[in-house]
Design a protein around this motif. Structure first.
Motif, short mmCIF file in Angstrom:
data_model
loop_
_atom_site.label_atom_id
_atom_site.label_comp_id
_atom_site.label_asym_id
_atom_site.label_seq_id
_atom_site.Cartn_x
_atom_site.Cartn_y
_atom_site.Cartn_z
N TRP A 103 0.86 -1.19 0.00
CA TRP A 103 0.00 0.00 0.00
C TRP A 103 0.89 1.24 0.00
O TRP A 103 1.75 1.40 0.87
CB TRP A 103 -0.87 0.05 1.26
CG TRP A 103 -2.05 -0.87 1.30
CD1 TRP A 103 -2.24 -1.90 2.16
CD2 TRP A 103 -3.22 -0.81 0.47
NE1 TRP A 103 -3.45 -2.51 1.93
CE2 TRP A 103 -4.09 -1.86 0.89
CE3 TRP A 103 -3.62 0.01 -0.58
CZ2 TRP A 103 -5.31 -2.10 0.30
CZ3 TRP A 103 -4.85 -0.26 -1.17
CH2 TRP A 103 -5.68 -1.27 -0.75
N ALA A 115 -0.12 4.27 0.56
CA ALA A 115 -0.57 5.20 1.61
C ALA A 115 0.04 4.88 2.96
O ALA A 115 0.31 5.79 3.76
CB ALA A 115 -2.10 5.17 1.71
N THR A 116 0.31 3.60 3.25
CA THR A 116 0.79 3.22 4.58
C THR A 116 2.19 2.64 4.57
O THR A 116 2.83 2.55 5.62
CB THR A 116 -0.15 2.18 5.21
OG1 THR A 116 -0.14 0.99 4.41
CG2 THR A 116 -1.58 2.72 5.29
N GLY A 117 2.67 2.21 3.40
CA GLY A 117 3.97 1.54 3.34
C GLY A 117 3.94 0.13 3.90
O GLY A 117 4.99 -0.44 4.18
N LYS A 118 2.77 -0.45 4.06
CA LYS A 118 2.63 -1.79 4.61
C LYS A 118 2.28 -2.79 3.50
O LYS A 118 1.66 -2.44 2.50
CB LYS A 118 1.53 -1.82 5.68
CG LYS A 118 1.76 -0.85 6.84
CD LYS A 118 3.03 -1.19 7.62
CE LYS A 118 3.18 -0.25 8.82
NZ LYS A 118 4.44 -0.54 9.58
N ARG A 147 0.20 -5.25 1.57
CA ARG A 147 -1.23 -5.50 1.42
C ARG A 147 -1.50 -6.96 1.11
O ARG A 147 -2.40 -7.59 1.65
CB ARG A 147 -1.81 -4.64 0.29
CG ARG A 147 -3.29 -4.91 0.05
CD ARG A 147 -3.76 -4.45 -1.32
NE ARG A 147 -3.29 -5.31 -2.40
CZ ARG A 147 -3.88 -5.37 -3.59
NH1 ARG A 147 -4.94 -4.63 -3.84
NH2 ARG A 147 -3.40 -6.14 -4.53
N GLN A 168 3.23 7.58 -6.31
CA GLN A 168 2.53 8.14 -5.14
C GLN A 168 1.90 9.48 -5.49
O GLN A 168 0.74 9.74 -5.14
CB GLN A 168 3.52 8.28 -3.99
CG GLN A 168 2.90 8.74 -2.67
CD GLN A 168 3.95 8.83 -1.58
OE1 GLN A 168 5.07 9.30 -1.83
NE2 GLN A 168 3.62 8.38 -0.39
N ASP A 207 -2.50 3.26 -5.97
CA ASP A 207 -2.85 2.66 -4.68
C ASP A 207 -1.80 1.69 -4.16
O ASP A 207 -1.46 1.71 -2.97
CB ASP A 207 -4.18 1.91 -4.80
CG ASP A 207 -5.31 2.82 -5.26
OD1 ASP A 207 -5.59 3.80 -4.55
OD2 ASP A 207 -5.88 2.56 -6.33
N ASN A 213 7.75 -3.97 8.91
CA ASN A 213 6.91 -3.38 9.96
C ASN A 213 7.66 -2.36 10.80
O ASN A 213 7.06 -1.59 11.55
CB ASN A 213 6.34 -4.49 10.86
CG ASN A 213 5.03 -5.02 10.33
OD1 ASN A 213 4.42 -4.42 9.44
ND2 ASN A 213 4.59 -6.15 10.86
N SER A 265 7.67 2.93 8.45
CA SER A 265 6.34 3.45 8.11
C SER A 265 6.22 3.73 6.63
O SER A 265 5.14 3.73 6.08
CB SER A 265 6.03 4.73 8.91
OG SER A 265 7.00 5.71 8.62
N MET A 266 7.34 4.01 5.95
CA MET A 266 7.35 4.25 4.50
C MET A 266 8.61 3.63 3.91
O MET A 266 9.61 3.47 4.61
CB MET A 266 7.32 5.76 4.19
CG MET A 266 6.01 6.44 4.54
SD MET A 266 4.63 5.84 3.58
CE MET A 266 5.02 6.53 1.99
#
Length: 428
Positions: free
Chosen positions: A191, A193-196, A198, A390, A395, A419, A422-423
């Motif tokens: 993602w 938006a969150t850097g996590k 998906r 971005q 997305d 984890n 954050s980015m």
């Protein structure tokens, strides 16, 4: 021009080819396959189809020279020896004449029958080839024409070697499925938006004991259209669900994307078999993204749209892969029950150096959002491309910048490491 039976054709054509070789003359073999005739066997009966084939042979005769030799070479095939050509290029001209003959529907017993001819051509370039060799080469070219869905193909020795290699791989693939030679690796999807993470995409790998790594597209190519395709797809599906359940138990909160082929959509048992796999591995359909290429979704094969809606109704998500490389019909695109589109890596990799590619990517993102779809960019290999996507509002990203395909254990380690961020950074 005389029309021969198969045996008479072989004898007469062999003699004519020998004369042409001795005279150092240009010659070629043309094999014509008529798609649509097999279906007529079950509708009209063998006798009537034999009569249709006889009429078709007569029509081909009108397109060729009086010195050419023509006869059946199979129930749905016609073979022609062109033994008196001015140049090799005249074999192509003869093939195009045959195509024009079949451009109009066949009139037979008050019926109008439309058939699709495929033509393979083998040139006798060295002027020493036997009839059997030329017929074999023309049949190989015909197979290439069917595979590529083109009307005419010239024989290519490299293509024949690939075909023979494909036959060998096909014969070994069933064993590989049973013995565990195949494996899946998982490429993370991020993602923006969150850097996590998906989700992941399950990617097929086969490290053959003697051939080395066989590309997955080659595997699909040799399996497509055979009974092995659904067996391979179900192996991938079950393995991906089992390993998705494994990495979720280890704390990787991510779904999985699984690729299916156009042929899979035509299998009447596909939906039931996939439902069974979900129940076995206890992975929610909402965590599974089924990917099909743009070309596969646009083929509009009988039952394919119904299968897509059935999968959607169960709760699976659907993605159009390689978006931008096919020929999407907007009308069909609107009818597809999609959740996301995946922009092909070709556009993503070129967007920083070619402004036109960036505009195309931006347009795809905007169109996807206007249709209420998530947009995934494939082939993201550096921070600059990530940041530009971005800014364009993409997305999700996927590519070596996020991570290459990796086994489950490495994916779990990757998730733990990511984890802590954050980015993304240059060294994610």
């Amino acid at each position: 021009m005389t029309i021969y039976s198969y045996q008479d054709f072989l004898q007469t054509a062999s003699a004519a080819l020998s004369d042409a070789n001795n005279a150092n003359a240009h010659s070629a073999v043309v094999v014509v396959n008529l798609e649509g005739l097999p279906e007529l066997d079950g509708i009209l009966g063998y006798t009537e189809v034999d009569a249709i084939l006889g009429q078709l042979v007569q029509q081909v005769r009108t397109a060729l020279n009086a010195t050419d030799i023509i006869g059946p070479s199979g129930r749905y095939q016609i073979c022609c020896l062109l033994a008196d050509l001015l140049t090799d290029n005249h074999a192509l001209l003869a093939a195009h004449k045959i195509l024009r003959v079949f451009a109009a529907p066949l009139q037979f017993n008050k019926r109008r029958i439309t058939l699709l001819p495929r033509i393979g051509i083998a040139l006798n370039s060295d002027k020493t080839s036997s009839l059997q060799q030329l017929m074999s080469n023309a049949s190989s070219a015909l197979h290439q024409a069917k595979r590529d869905k083109t009307p005419i193909r010239l024989f290519d020795e490299k293509e024949k070697n690939l075909l023979l290699s494909g036959i060998d791989i096909w014969s070994e693939l069933d064993r590989a499925i049973e013995t565990g030679e195949l494996q899946l690796v998982y490429q993370p999807q991020l993602w923006i938006a969150t850097g996590k993470i998906r989700s992941t995409e399950a990617l097929l790998r086969w490290n053959h004991p003697t051939r080395g790594n066989i590309p997955p597209d080659q595997l699909v190519h040799v399996a497509e259209g055979t009974e092995l395709m659904i067996k391979l797809s179900l192996w991938v599906f079950n393995t991906a669900l089992r390993q998705c359940a494994e990495y979720r138990r280890a704390g990787v909160d991510a779904g999985v994307s699984i690729n299916l082929s156009a042929g899979d959509l035509c299998d009447p048992e596909l939906v039931e078999l996939i439902e069974q796999a979900v129940n076995i591995w206890s992975v929610s359909p909402s965590d599974i993204m089924i990917e099909l290429t743009e070309t596969a979704m646009m083929e509009n094969q009988p039952g394919s749209l119904e299968t897509l809606h059935a999968l959607k109704n169960i709760g699976f998500k659907l993605a159009m892969d390689d978006f931008g490389t096919g020929y999407s019909s907007m009308e069909r695109l609107l009818r597809l029950p999609l959740d996301e589109i995946k922009i092909d890596r070709m556009f993503v990799k070129g967007m920083l150096s070619q402004p036109a590619y960036e505009r195309i990517v931006g347009t795809m993102i905007n169109m996807g959002h206007q249709l209420g779809l998530h947009v995934v960019a494939e082939g993201v290999e550096d921070l600059a491309t990530y940041e530009r996507l971005q800014a364009l509002g993409c997305d999700v990203v996927q590519g070596y910048f996020v991570g290459a395909g990796m086994p489950v254990a490495a994916l779990i380690d990757k998730f733990i490491a990511m984890n802590q961020h954050s980015m993304p950074s240059e060294n994610i």
